[in-house]
Design a protein around this motif. Structure first.
Motif, mmCIF file in Angstrom:
data_model
loop_
_atom_site.group_PDB
_atom_site.id
_atom_site.type_symbol
_atom_site.label_atom_id
_atom_site.label_comp_id
_atom_site.label_asym_id
_atom_site.label_seq_id
_atom_site.Cartn_x
_atom_site.Cartn_y
_atom_site.Cartn_z
ATOM 1 N N ALA A 5 1.483 2.769 6.755
ATOM 2 C CA ALA A 5 1.726 1.633 5.868
ATOM 3 C C ALA A 5 0.830 0.444 6.196
ATOM 4 N N LYS A 6 0.371 0.331 7.445
ATOM 5 C CA LYS A 6 -0.474 -0.795 7.844
ATOM 6 C C LYS A 6 -1.888 -0.695 7.278
ATOM 7 N N ARG A 7 -2.354 0.509 7.006
ATOM 8 C CA ARG A 7 -3.729 0.679 6.530
ATOM 9 C C ARG A 7 -3.876 0.129 5.115
ATOM 10 N N PRO A 8 -4.925 -0.658 4.867
ATOM 11 C CA PRO A 8 -5.134 -1.170 3.508
ATOM 12 C C PRO A 8 -5.700 -0.079 2.599
ATOM 13 N N ILE A 9 -5.489 -0.246 1.306
ATOM 14 C CA ILE A 9 -6.017 0.685 0.312
ATOM 15 C C ILE A 9 -7.224 0.022 -0.337
ATOM 16 N N ALA A 10 -8.403 0.616 -0.158
ATOM 17 C CA ALA A 10 -9.619 0.060 -0.751
ATOM 18 C C ALA A 10 -9.609 0.338 -2.253
ATOM 19 N N GLU A 46 -5.684 -8.377 -1.560
ATOM 20 C CA GLU A 46 -6.498 -9.354 -0.843
ATOM 21 C C GLU A 46 -7.876 -8.749 -0.594
ATOM 22 N N ASP A 47 -8.917 -9.454 -0.990
ATOM 23 C CA ASP A 47 -10.306 -9.056 -0.750
ATOM 24 C C ASP A 47 -10.605 -7.650 -1.250
ATOM 25 N N GLY A 48 -10.122 -7.297 -2.431
ATOM 26 C CA GLY A 48 -10.400 -5.982 -3.004
ATOM 27 C C GLY A 48 -9.657 -4.852 -2.317
ATOM 28 N N GLN A 49 -8.590 -5.184 -1.586
ATOM 29 C CA GLN A 49 -7.776 -4.175 -0.911
ATOM 30 C C GLN A 49 -6.310 -4.448 -1.200
ATOM 31 N N ALA A 50 -5.538 -3.384 -1.266
ATOM 32 C CA ALA A 50 -4.093 -3.521 -1.466
ATOM 33 C C ALA A 50 -3.402 -3.372 -0.119
ATOM 34 N N ILE A 70 0.184 5.463 -3.644
ATOM 35 C CA ILE A 70 -0.718 4.537 -4.333
ATOM 36 C C ILE A 70 -2.172 4.865 -4.006
ATOM 37 N N ALA A 71 -2.452 5.244 -2.759
ATOM 38 C CA ALA A 71 -3.824 5.638 -2.395
ATOM 39 C C ALA A 71 -4.254 6.867 -3.187
#
Length: 175
Positions: A5-10, A46-50, A70-71
């Protein structure tokens, strides 16, 4: 919190993530997908990442699951998913008749399979089937349904199998 869950989605170019109070939808060149968002899980861009975050510790596992879904949705609407199937057996053939897949699998009758909405089926050769779509779950379901018409048997390996699938063979009875 969950490591998943901590990893952002590009978010690649051309992919749009819309967050409502109870719904998350992803729009891209290959289509639009949406999922219901459980209460207590926040999704921010944020910054093109979810980024996902849970309101309390009980929702952490669900947050990791939602992040993975979502990824997969982002990957599906940008690149798509595909499953390849192979037909093994004498006389086993597949062909397309418009939107329908016509399968000859050794039965007395041909099997006609209608492709569900959002899924495209192609037959590059008579013994290959390619299932493509934006939704990973539906692509897998359709491929499993086609494989279920004649699963590979363990003695000769005949049937419909996934590309690269290893069929464990059994030795025949010896008299």
């Amino acid at each position: 919190m969950s490591r998943v869950a901590k990893r952002p989605i590009a978010l690649p170019k051309g992919v749009e993530l819309n967050i409502q109070s109870e719904n998350v939808s992803v729009k891209g060149p290959k289509g639009t997908l949406s999922i219901d968002k459980p209460a207590g899980i926040d999704v921010k861009i944020e910054d093109g990442q979810a980024l996902l975050s849970a309101a309390n510790d009980e929702l952490v596992p669900l947050t990791g699951t939602l992040r993975a879904i979502i990824a997969n949705m982002v990957h599906g609407v940008s690149e798509g998913f595909e499953r390849k199937l192979e037909l093994v057996g004498v006389g086993y053939r597949a062909s397309m008749q418009g939107q329908d897949l016509n399968l000859s699998l050794g039965f007395s009758h041909p099997i006609l399979f209608k492709a569900p909405e959002g899924i495209t089926i192609a037959t590059p050769t008579q013994t290959e089937i390619v299932v493509q779509g934006a939704d990973k779950q539906r692509v897998g379901e359709v491929a499993a349904k086609i494989r279920g018409f004649r699963p590979p048997e363990p003695y000769k390996g005949k049937g419909v199998k996934y590309a690269g699938e290893n069929i464990i063979r059994k030795e025949a009875k010896k008299a």
